[in-house]
Enzyme design. Structure first.
Site, short mmCIF file in Angstrom:
data_model
loop_
_atom_site.label_atom_id
_atom_site.label_comp_id
_atom_site.label_asym_id
_atom_site.label_seq_id
_atom_site.Cartn_x
_atom_site.Cartn_y
_atom_site.Cartn_z
N ARG A 1 -6.22 4.17 6.01
CA ARG A 1 -4.96 3.93 5.29
C ARG A 1 -3.82 4.72 5.93
NH1 ARG A 1 -4.68 5.48 -0.98
NH2 ARG A 1 -4.16 7.54 -0.19
N ARG B 1 1.09 7.37 4.77
CA ARG B 1 1.41 8.24 3.63
C ARG B 1 1.38 9.68 4.09
NH1 ARG B 1 -1.84 7.44 -2.01
NH2 ARG B 1 -2.05 9.70 -1.93
#
Ligand code: ADP
Length: 195
Positions: free
Chosen positions: A131, A137
């Site tokens: 991810r 992120r």
């Protein structure tokens, strides 16, 4: 409201809670309330709250309880949460459980069920690293991911026993395809709360 559906989903960072929370919330007609999403939206929007929590979140630490408790209490008091809610990422430690219990008790309410999405550490770390590449992120660096796992083990995992003692815990294997896991959660929840 006594016939509302009040749910919680817990599991280690990377277990896929967010995805399942959205699907489950839709099924029960309640809002999915993710404290992580609320904080990230505030960081992106550059709000005073965002500025206050940015460093904490990027370090993988927990935002102070009183702040988080207030945000959730305000959120679940909104009209769209009259039919209930599905909390994702809160409560995350014993103090937050006590705060949520006290808040719900004001209206004679309590949690109906807690879904525990189980996944082993190697698998979740691998998912989070993937991810990180896709979404970037800020708290998805390997070091912060490991720290979030530690915080989960130390502060959040002990809540599992507490919910089990209350008889509201539903354990679900989080490994598998999104739809497959969603089916498992639905079946296990229906068996527990009868809807
Ligand atoms: P993950 O489950 O992948 O760790 P979340 O989106 O649930 O991601 O949370 C991201 C970060 O937001 C946490 O590491 C923490 O800093 C903060 N946070 C989210 N929920 C809470 C909470 N209930 N209490 C304190 N901090 C929180």
């Amino acid at each position: 409201m006594s016939n509302a559906t009040r749910l919680l989903i817990v599991g280690p960072p990377g277990a896929g809670k967010g995805t399942q929370a959205t699907m489950l919330a839709e099924r029960y007609g309640v809002p999915a309330i993710s404290t992580g999403d609320i904080f990230r939206a505030n960081i992106t929007g550059g709000t005073p709250l965002g500025l206050q929590v940015q460093e904490i979140i990027n370090a993988g630490e927990l935002v102070p309880d009183e702040l988080t408790d207030t945000i959730v209490a305000d959120r679940i008091a909104q009209d769209d949460a009259t039919p209930g809610f599905l909390l994702d990422g809160y409560p995350r430690n014993v103090s937050q459980v006590q705060a949520l219990d006290a808040e719900l008790a004001k209206s004679g309410a309590s949690l109906d069920a807690v879904v525990l999405l189980e996944a082993d550490t190697d698998e979740v770390v691998a998912r989070l690293l993937k991810r990180a590449e896709e979404q970037g992120r800020a708290d998805d660096t390997e070091e912060v991911i490991r720290h979030r796992q530690t915080v989960y083990t130390e502060q959040t995992a002990p809540l599992i026993e507490l919910f089990e003692e209350r008889g509201i815990l539903v354990r679900v294997d989080g490994l598998g395809g999104i739809d497959e896991v969603a089916e498992r959660i639905s079946a296990a929840l229906t068996a527990k709360i009868g809807r």
